[in-house]
Design a protein around this motif. Sequence first.
Motif, PDB file in Angstrom:
ATOM      1  N   VAL A 201       0.812  -1.099   0.036  1.00 11.40           N
ATOM      2  CA  VAL A 201       0.169  -0.049   0.155  1.00 11.40           C
ATOM      3  C   VAL A 201       0.926   0.992   0.151  1.00 11.40           C
ATOM      4  O   VAL A 201       0.575   2.352  -0.615  1.00 11.40           O
ATOM      5  CB  VAL A 201      -0.829  -0.117   1.386  1.00 11.40           C
ATOM      6  CG1 VAL A 201      -1.581   1.283   1.473  1.00 11.40           C
ATOM      7  CG2 VAL A 201      -1.949  -1.054   1.045  1.00 11.40           C
ATOM      8  N   THR A 202       1.945   1.161   0.848  1.00  8.61           N
ATOM      9  CA  THR A 202       2.794   2.548   0.792  1.00  8.61           C
ATOM     10  C   THR A 202       3.500   2.690  -0.363  1.00  8.61           C
ATOM     11  O   THR A 202       3.652   3.710  -1.117  1.00  8.61           O
ATOM     12  CB  THR A 202       4.091   2.230   1.975  1.00  8.61           C
ATOM     13  OG1 THR A 202       3.249   2.062   3.251  1.00  8.61           O
ATOM     14  CG2 THR A 202       4.719   3.279   2.102  1.00  8.61           C
ATOM     15  N   ALA A 203       3.840   1.411  -1.111  1.00 12.35           N
ATOM     16  CA  ALA A 203       4.638   1.869  -2.311  1.00 12.35           C
ATOM     17  C   ALA A 203       3.606   2.246  -3.356  1.00 12.35           C
ATOM     18  O   ALA A 203       4.119   3.108  -4.217  1.00 12.35           O
ATOM     19  CB  ALA A 203       5.199   0.211  -2.831  1.00 12.35           C
ATOM     20  N   LEU A 204       2.645   1.789  -3.612  1.00 11.90           N
ATOM     21  CA  LEU A 204       1.395   1.983  -4.424  1.00 11.90           C
ATOM     22  C   LEU A 204       1.168   3.613  -4.161  1.00 11.90           C
ATOM     23  O   LEU A 204       0.960   4.328  -5.326  1.00 11.90           O
ATOM     24  CB  LEU A 204       0.376   1.137  -4.413  1.00 11.90           C
ATOM     25  CG  LEU A 204       0.438  -0.251  -4.782  1.00 11.90           C
ATOM     26  CD1 LEU A 204      -0.812  -0.925  -4.713  1.00 11.90           C
ATOM     27  CD2 LEU A 204       0.715  -0.201  -6.680  1.00 11.90           C
ATOM     28  N   ALA A 205       0.902   4.034  -3.226  1.00 14.21           N
ATOM     29  CA  ALA A 205       0.305   5.166  -2.650  1.00 14.21           C
ATOM     30  C   ALA A 205       1.543   6.209  -3.084  1.00 14.21           C
ATOM     31  O   ALA A 205       1.110   7.444  -3.356  1.00 14.21           O
ATOM     32  CB  ALA A 205       0.041   5.539  -1.368  1.00 14.21           C
ATOM     33  N   ASN A 206       2.626   5.899  -2.920  1.00 14.38           N
ATOM     34  CA  ASN A 206       3.733   6.996  -3.273  1.00 14.38           C
ATOM     35  C   ASN A 206       4.390   6.793  -5.021  1.00 14.38           C
ATOM     36  O   ASN A 206       5.058   7.574  -5.236  1.00 14.38           O
ATOM     37  CB  ASN A 206       5.234   6.735  -2.456  1.00 14.38           C
ATOM     38  CG  ASN A 206       4.700   7.187  -1.064  1.00 14.38           C
ATOM     39  OD1 ASN A 206       4.863   8.303  -0.842  1.00 14.38           O
ATOM     40  ND2 ASN A 206       4.387   6.141  -0.065  1.00 14.38           N
ATOM     41  N   THR A 207       3.569   6.178  -5.578  1.00 12.29           N
ATOM     42  CA  THR A 207       3.954   6.252  -7.144  1.00 12.29           C
ATOM     43  C   THR A 207       3.195   7.003  -7.723  1.00 12.29           C
ATOM     44  O   THR A 207       3.383   7.683  -8.795  1.00 12.29           O
ATOM     45  CB  THR A 207       3.977   4.810  -7.753  1.00 12.29           C
ATOM     46  OG1 THR A 207       2.703   4.120  -7.338  1.00 12.29           O
ATOM     47  CG2 THR A 207       4.893   3.844  -6.916  1.00 12.29           C
ATOM     48  N   GLU A 208       1.800   7.158  -7.500  1.00 12.85           N
ATOM     49  CA  GLU A 208       0.915   8.134  -8.139  1.00 12.85           C
ATOM     50  C   GLU A 208      -0.244   8.396  -7.449  1.00 12.85           C
ATOM     51  O   GLU A 208      -0.593   7.198  -6.418  1.00 12.85           O
ATOM     52  CB  GLU A 208       0.516   7.599  -9.519  1.00 12.85           C
ATOM     53  CG  GLU A 208      -0.335   6.403  -9.798  1.00 12.85           C
ATOM     54  CD  GLU A 208      -0.562   6.065 -11.368  1.00 12.85           C
ATOM     55  OE1 GLU A 208      -1.630   6.747 -11.898  1.00 12.85           O
ATOM     56  OE2 GLU A 208       0.454   5.372 -11.684  1.00 12.85           O
ATOM     57  N   PRO A 209      -1.086   9.258  -7.587  1.00 10.89           N
ATOM     58  CA  PRO A 209      -2.252   9.403  -6.840  1.00 10.89           C
ATOM     59  C   PRO A 209      -3.341   8.295  -7.037  1.00 10.89           C
ATOM     60  O   PRO A 209      -3.535   7.725  -8.255  1.00 10.89           O
ATOM     61  CB  PRO A 209      -2.925  10.760  -7.414  1.00 10.89           C
ATOM     62  CG  PRO A 209      -1.810  11.520  -7.823  1.00 10.89           C
ATOM     63  CD  PRO A 209      -0.907  10.438  -8.426  1.00 10.89           C
ATOM     64  N   THR A 210      -4.089   7.853  -6.024  1.00  5.58           N
ATOM     65  CA  THR A 210      -4.653   6.470  -6.146  1.00  5.58           C
ATOM     66  C   THR A 210      -6.105   6.688  -5.291  1.00  5.58           C
ATOM     67  O   THR A 210      -5.881   7.303  -3.955  1.00  5.58           O
ATOM     68  CB  THR A 210      -3.730   5.531  -5.463  1.00  5.58           C
ATOM     69  OG1 THR A 210      -2.595   5.428  -6.302  1.00  5.58           O
ATOM     70  CG2 THR A 210      -4.470   4.140  -5.643  1.00  5.58           C
ATOM     71  N   ILE A 211      -6.926   6.012  -5.764  1.00  7.89           N
ATOM     72  CA  ILE A 211      -8.242   5.647  -4.923  1.00  7.89           C
ATOM     73  C   ILE A 211      -8.166   4.160  -4.402  1.00  7.89           C
ATOM     74  O   ILE A 211      -8.061   3.316  -5.433  1.00  7.89           O
ATOM     75  CB  ILE A 211      -9.605   5.957  -5.813  1.00  7.89           C
ATOM     76  CG1 ILE A 211      -9.427   7.391  -6.295  1.00  7.89           C
ATOM     77  CG2 ILE A 211     -10.644   5.453  -5.012  1.00  7.89           C
ATOM     78  CD1 ILE A 211     -10.483   7.512  -7.344  1.00  7.89           C
TER      79      ILE A 211
END
Length: 258
Positions: free
Chosen positions: A149-159
Amino acid sequence: MFRIANIYSWKEKTMTQSSKETVYKPGYYGKKRLSISAWTDSNIKKWSKDQENKKQEEKKPAVYNSICFSRQIGVGALEIADLLSEIIQYRVIDREILEHMAKDTELTQKIIAFYDERYPGKMSELFSMLIHEKTFIKSDYARQLAKTVTALANTEPTIFVGRGTHLILPRNSVLAVRFICSNEYRVERLAKMMDMNPSKAEKQLKIIDNEQHQFFKTVYQKKEAPAEEFDLVINRDYITEADQAAQIVACAYKQKFG
């Protein structure tokens, strides 16, 4: 030790049913979605391309805010997320993607490697801070989910939809939204959508509700999702149209983050 097999036990149970029976898959609402393999392939290509484009950019890490949806199963949160994505142009990552990546450590490491190439050591710093602040991150699965979750959230804006992501990410960078409704609403919606009788729909919801309850109890040591955890709670019994709910969330996001 927490075992992933326990989280997905309801899936094994439903697989033993007759192949003629209709089984509800959490998040389904009739829209065809990319397969997990197709989603990961396309995103890895995108991240690789982004890396090439951003190598010459400033080394200061980008700061992204996220929207995290928590919901009762069957309330229609994924449909709302897809509509919201069209409004604010954020990608949607649902429960199925999170489950897949939380089990695929190699895939998560690829994302972290992309991030570390641009901002060396920053992801380790973020995760160390997370482990220190979030006392529930104890099991191997919880750690892997938190990394994902941390990696995904910091790669681009996400819902994000599901899996308690609002409990993982820094609270000041998240718009946390809870979707609720009556059991009657869920049963009616599921029965109509899946073309099944209400008693069967209610039975399937009970199985999935139990799985969700066990997940939160095991991973987060939580029995319920109190209203004070969220910026916004939307009751689908009264906000019945998905596009209305998406507009409300978009407005709340703008008011919180500008």
